[in-house]
Write a protein that holds these residues in place. Structure first.
Motif, PDB file in Angstrom:
ATOM      1  N   PRO A  68      -4.833   8.070   5.215  1.00 27.64           N
ATOM      2  CA  PRO A  68      -5.107   9.104   6.227  1.00 27.64           C
ATOM      3  C   PRO A  68      -5.898   8.566   7.418  1.00 27.64           C
ATOM      4  CG  PRO A  68      -5.429  10.001   4.039  1.00 27.64           C
ATOM      5  CD  PRO A  68      -5.225   8.524   3.864  1.00 27.64           C
ATOM      6  N   ALA A  69      -6.921   7.774   7.159  1.00 26.66           N
ATOM      7  CA  ALA A  69      -7.711   7.208   8.263  1.00 26.66           C
ATOM      8  C   ALA A  69      -6.909   6.183   9.042  1.00 26.66           C
ATOM      9  CB  ALA A  69      -8.988   6.576   7.712  1.00 26.66           C
ATOM     10  N   ALA A  70      -6.191   5.306   8.340  1.00 27.62           N
ATOM     11  CA  ALA A  70      -5.438   4.250   9.027  1.00 27.62           C
ATOM     12  C   ALA A  70      -4.280   4.819   9.832  1.00 27.62           C
ATOM     13  CB  ALA A  70      -4.922   3.231   8.014  1.00 27.62           C
ATOM     14  N   LEU A  71      -3.642   5.860   9.338  1.00 28.16           N
ATOM     15  CA  LEU A  71      -2.520   6.464  10.067  1.00 28.16           C
ATOM     16  C   LEU A  71      -2.983   7.281  11.271  1.00 28.16           C
ATOM     17  CD1 LEU A  71      -0.362   7.530   7.018  1.00 28.16           C
ATOM     18  CD2 LEU A  71       0.343   5.909   8.785  1.00 28.16           C
ATOM     19  N   ALA A  72      -4.231   7.715  11.249  1.00 27.68           N
ATOM     20  CA  ALA A  72      -4.755   8.432  12.409  1.00 27.68           C
ATOM     21  C   ALA A  72      -4.886   7.513  13.609  1.00 27.68           C
ATOM     22  CB  ALA A  72      -6.113   9.052  12.077  1.00 27.68           C
ATOM     23  N   GLY A  88      -8.191  -3.187  -4.254  1.00 33.95           N
ATOM     24  CA  GLY A  88      -7.234  -2.095  -4.097  1.00 33.95           C
ATOM     25  C   GLY A  88      -7.158  -1.547  -2.684  1.00 33.95           C
ATOM     26  N   ALA A  89      -8.308  -1.397  -2.023  1.00 36.30           N
ATOM     27  CA  ALA A  89      -8.301  -0.894  -0.647  1.00 36.30           C
ATOM     28  C   ALA A  89      -7.667  -1.916   0.289  1.00 36.30           C
ATOM     29  CB  ALA A  89      -9.730  -0.572  -0.201  1.00 36.30           C
ATOM     30  N   ALA A  90      -7.985  -3.191   0.095  1.00 29.46           N
ATOM     31  CA  ALA A  90      -7.378  -4.234   0.938  1.00 29.46           C
ATOM     32  C   ALA A  90      -5.867  -4.250   0.765  1.00 29.46           C
ATOM     33  CB  ALA A  90      -7.976  -5.594   0.588  1.00 29.46           C
ATOM     34  N   ARG A  91      -5.409  -4.078  -0.445  1.00 25.88           N
ATOM     35  CA  ARG A  91      -3.961  -4.067  -0.705  1.00 25.88           C
ATOM     36  C   ARG A  91      -3.276  -2.953   0.060  1.00 25.88           C
ATOM     37  NH1 ARG A  91      -2.409  -1.277  -5.442  1.00 25.88           N
ATOM     38  NH2 ARG A  91      -0.163  -1.059  -5.629  1.00 25.88           N
ATOM     39  N   GLN A  92      -3.873  -1.760   0.097  1.00 24.03           N
ATOM     40  CA  GLN A  92      -3.273  -0.652   0.835  1.00 24.03           C
ATOM     41  C   GLN A  92      -3.347  -0.882   2.341  1.00 24.03           C
ATOM     42  OE1 GLN A  92      -1.488   1.704  -0.470  1.00 24.03           O
ATOM     43  NE2 GLN A  92      -1.955   1.173  -2.603  1.00 24.03           N
ATOM     44  N   LEU A  93      -4.447  -1.442   2.829  1.00 22.40           N
ATOM     45  CA  LEU A  93      -4.570  -1.720   4.259  1.00 22.40           C
ATOM     46  C   LEU A  93      -3.520  -2.726   4.721  1.00 22.40           C
ATOM     47  CD1 LEU A  93      -8.438  -1.850   4.471  1.00 22.40           C
ATOM     48  CD2 LEU A  93      -7.002  -0.342   5.850  1.00 22.40           C
ATOM     49  N   LEU A  94      -3.189  -3.677   3.878  1.00 21.69           N
ATOM     50  CA  LEU A  94      -2.202  -4.698   4.235  1.00 21.69           C
ATOM     51  C   LEU A  94      -0.805  -4.103   4.421  1.00 21.69           C
ATOM     52  CD1 LEU A  94      -3.317  -7.640   1.933  1.00 21.69           C
ATOM     53  CD2 LEU A  94      -3.350  -7.626   4.434  1.00 21.69           C
ATOM     54  N   ARG A  95      -0.584  -2.888   3.966  1.00 21.63           N
ATOM     55  CA  ARG A  95       0.718  -2.244   4.168  1.00 21.63           C
ATOM     56  C   ARG A  95       0.952  -1.913   5.637  1.00 21.63           C
ATOM     57  NH1 ARG A  95       3.359   0.460  -0.209  1.00 21.63           N
ATOM     58  NH2 ARG A  95       2.364   0.148  -2.235  1.00 21.63           N
ATOM     59  N   HIS A  96      -0.119  -1.821   6.418  1.00 23.83           N
ATOM     60  CA  HIS A  96       0.010  -1.485   7.838  1.00 23.83           C
ATOM     61  C   HIS A  96       0.300  -2.766   8.612  1.00 23.83           C
ATOM     62  CE1 HIS A  96      -1.488   2.723   7.487  1.00 23.83           C
ATOM     63  NE2 HIS A  96      -1.981   2.219   6.365  1.00 23.83           N
ATOM     64  N   ALA A  97       1.492  -2.835   9.185  1.00 24.65           N
ATOM     65  CA  ALA A  97       1.974  -4.078   9.788  1.00 24.65           C
ATOM     66  C   ALA A  97       1.106  -4.563  10.934  1.00 24.65           C
ATOM     67  CB  ALA A  97       3.407  -3.880  10.278  1.00 24.65           C
ATOM     68  N   PHE A 155     -14.200  -2.911  14.381  1.00 23.22           N
ATOM     69  CA  PHE A 155     -13.260  -2.538  13.329  1.00 23.22           C
ATOM     70  C   PHE A 155     -12.630  -1.189  13.631  1.00 23.22           C
ATOM     71  CE2 PHE A 155     -16.229  -5.449  11.198  1.00 23.22           C
ATOM     72  CZ  PHE A 155     -15.329  -6.352  10.650  1.00 23.22           C
ATOM     73  N   ASP A 156     -11.328  -1.088  13.396  1.00 23.27           N
ATOM     74  CA  ASP A 156     -10.588   0.146  13.642  1.00 23.27           C
ATOM     75  C   ASP A 156     -10.633   1.097  12.450  1.00 23.27           C
ATOM     76  OD1 ASP A 156      -9.733  -0.764  16.191  1.00 23.27           O
ATOM     77  OD2 ASP A 156      -8.123  -1.916  15.247  1.00 23.27           O
ATOM     78  N   VAL A 157     -10.778   0.544  11.260  1.00 24.14           N
ATOM     79  CA  VAL A 157     -10.837   1.347  10.032  1.00 24.14           C
ATOM     80  C   VAL A 157     -11.970   0.804   9.169  1.00 24.14           C
ATOM     81  CG1 VAL A 157      -9.610   2.158   7.971  1.00 24.14           C
ATOM     82  CG2 VAL A 157      -8.339   1.737  10.098  1.00 24.14           C
ATOM     83  N   VAL A 158     -12.768   1.704   8.620  1.00 23.98           N
ATOM     84  CA  VAL A 158     -13.840   1.323   7.692  1.00 23.98           C
ATOM     85  C   VAL A 158     -13.669   2.147   6.427  1.00 23.98           C
ATOM     86  CG1 VAL A 158     -16.319   1.180   7.279  1.00 23.98           C
ATOM     87  CG2 VAL A 158     -15.419   0.779   9.588  1.00 23.98           C
ATOM     88  N   ARG A 255       5.087   7.339  11.814  1.00 23.74           N
ATOM     89  CA  ARG A 255       4.177   6.197  11.685  1.00 23.74           C
ATOM     90  C   ARG A 255       4.386   5.460  10.373  1.00 23.74           C
ATOM     91  NH1 ARG A 255      -1.573   8.102  14.615  1.00 23.74           N
ATOM     92  NH2 ARG A 255      -0.600   8.407  16.673  1.00 23.74           N
ATOM     93  N   LEU A 256       4.619   6.173   9.303  1.00 31.83           N
ATOM     94  CA  LEU A 256       4.908   5.511   8.035  1.00 31.83           C
ATOM     95  C   LEU A 256       6.182   4.675   8.140  1.00 31.83           C
ATOM     96  CD1 LEU A 256       4.035   8.426   5.605  1.00 31.83           C
ATOM     97  CD2 LEU A 256       2.921   6.191   5.615  1.00 31.83           C
ATOM     98  N   ALA A 257       7.201   5.226   8.795  1.00 27.47           N
ATOM     99  CA  ALA A 257       8.469   4.506   8.935  1.00 27.47           C
ATOM    100  C   ALA A 257       8.318   3.298   9.845  1.00 27.47           C
ATOM    101  CB  ALA A 257       9.546   5.443   9.482  1.00 27.47           C
TER     102      ALA A 257
END
Length: 294
Positions: A68-72, A88-97, A155-158, A255-257
């Motif tokens: 939610p924060a990263a997609l905003a 786990g958080a780093a793994r999810q953040l890495l999904r954002h290209a 930093f853009d996301v914390v 944004r997800l796509a």
């Protein structure tokens, strides 16, 4: 040999796993770390007897704490994870290209070692990605040093992936730390923080929300059920400019796509609005502790 693994979310409540198996135990300079096998949620680890992450449901917590924060943010490039030694958080953040750099500031090297060895599904190799920088040490010290640098990091996301406020991490859940943290956040940054259970920690959650409201212009509470924590669990996003709760299904889907984020197991565009919607009973529990709106 199996043994009961019990958790106490409050002095008057208990839940747990009656036939858990202890896999590893380490007393680090900071805390006791235990790894357990359970029939219900697979392998999990605890810190000083508190449940942290399980392979069976970690995706619920980490997806909601990150996306939610990263997609905003229209194109997040840098992220800071406070704590997060399980990866786990780093793994999810890495999904954002668009992500170019992630700093994981974890206090305890033993958390990283044990979770990398025993819960590889959680980190998914995140610490082997060149975009991820692991910093072992006090996250507050890292932020203070970064803020005082000649060219402070932005930093853009914390993500606050820390133990709860009634732990050694208490100093990071304060207005003073939030103000310092804002010095290393970009102008259009957002942070996410976990709050606790409205059924067991309502007073604590209200105090955390009050402090966030005192420091950030836009604060939004989220909630979802997390089996390992035995309850509905609340989180929040905070920013001076971004409002994740205002994102439409169409914007989230796009944004997800565009970021090629798929195969999420819990979070998604369709459930996003529900994540930010609390029941009347939850609002009633918090309202008795929240400060009056100014």
């Amino acid at each position: 040999m199996s043994a009961p693994l019990l958790f106490h979310p409050s002095p008057d409540a208990v839940y747990g796993f009656p036939h858990a198996k202890l896999v590893a135990r380490v007393d680090s300079p900071y805390q006791r770390i235990e790894v357990w096998d359970t029939h219900q949620l697979g392998r999990l680890f605890t810190l000083d007897g508190r449940p942290m992450t399980s392979t069976g449901d970690e995706f619920i917590y980490h997806e909601c704490m990150v996306h939610p924060a990263a997609l905003a943010h229209p194109a997040p490039k840098t992220a800071l994870v406070l704590g997060g030694g399980d990866g786990g958080a780093a793994r999810q953040l890495l999904r954002h290209a668009s992500i170019e750099r992630i700093v994981v500031a974890e206090l305890d090297a033993q958390v990283v070692r044990l979770t990398r060895e025993h819960l590889p599904e959680v980190h998914g190799g995140a610490f082997d990605d060149p975009r991820v920088e692991l910093v072992i040490g006090d996250a507050a010290h890292y932020v203070a040093a970064a803020a005082q640098a000649t060219a402070p990091a932005q930093f853009d996301v914390v993500v606050f992936d820390l133990t709860p406020p009634d732990s050694p991490a208490a100093g990071l859940y304060t207005q003073a730390f939030y103000r310092q943290l804002k010095q290393v956040m970009s102008p259009h940054a957002a942070l996410s923080v976990h709050l606790g259970s409205p059924y067991f920690h309502a007073e604590r959650i209200a105090a955390l929300l009050d402090d966030l409201h005192a420091t950030f212009a836009v604060v939004r509470a989220m909630n979802t059920f997390i089996p390992l924590y035995g309850s509905l669990w609340m989180m929040a996003t905070a920013s001076d400019t971004l409002d994740p709760a205002a994102l439409t299904v169409d914007t989230l889907t796009e944004r997800l796509a565009s970021r090629q984020i798929d195969a999420l197991q819990h979070y998604g565009a369709a459930m996003h609005a529900g994540l930010f919607s609390a029941s009347q009973s939850v609002r009633d529990k918090l309202s008795q502790f929240l400060k009056p709106s100014r």
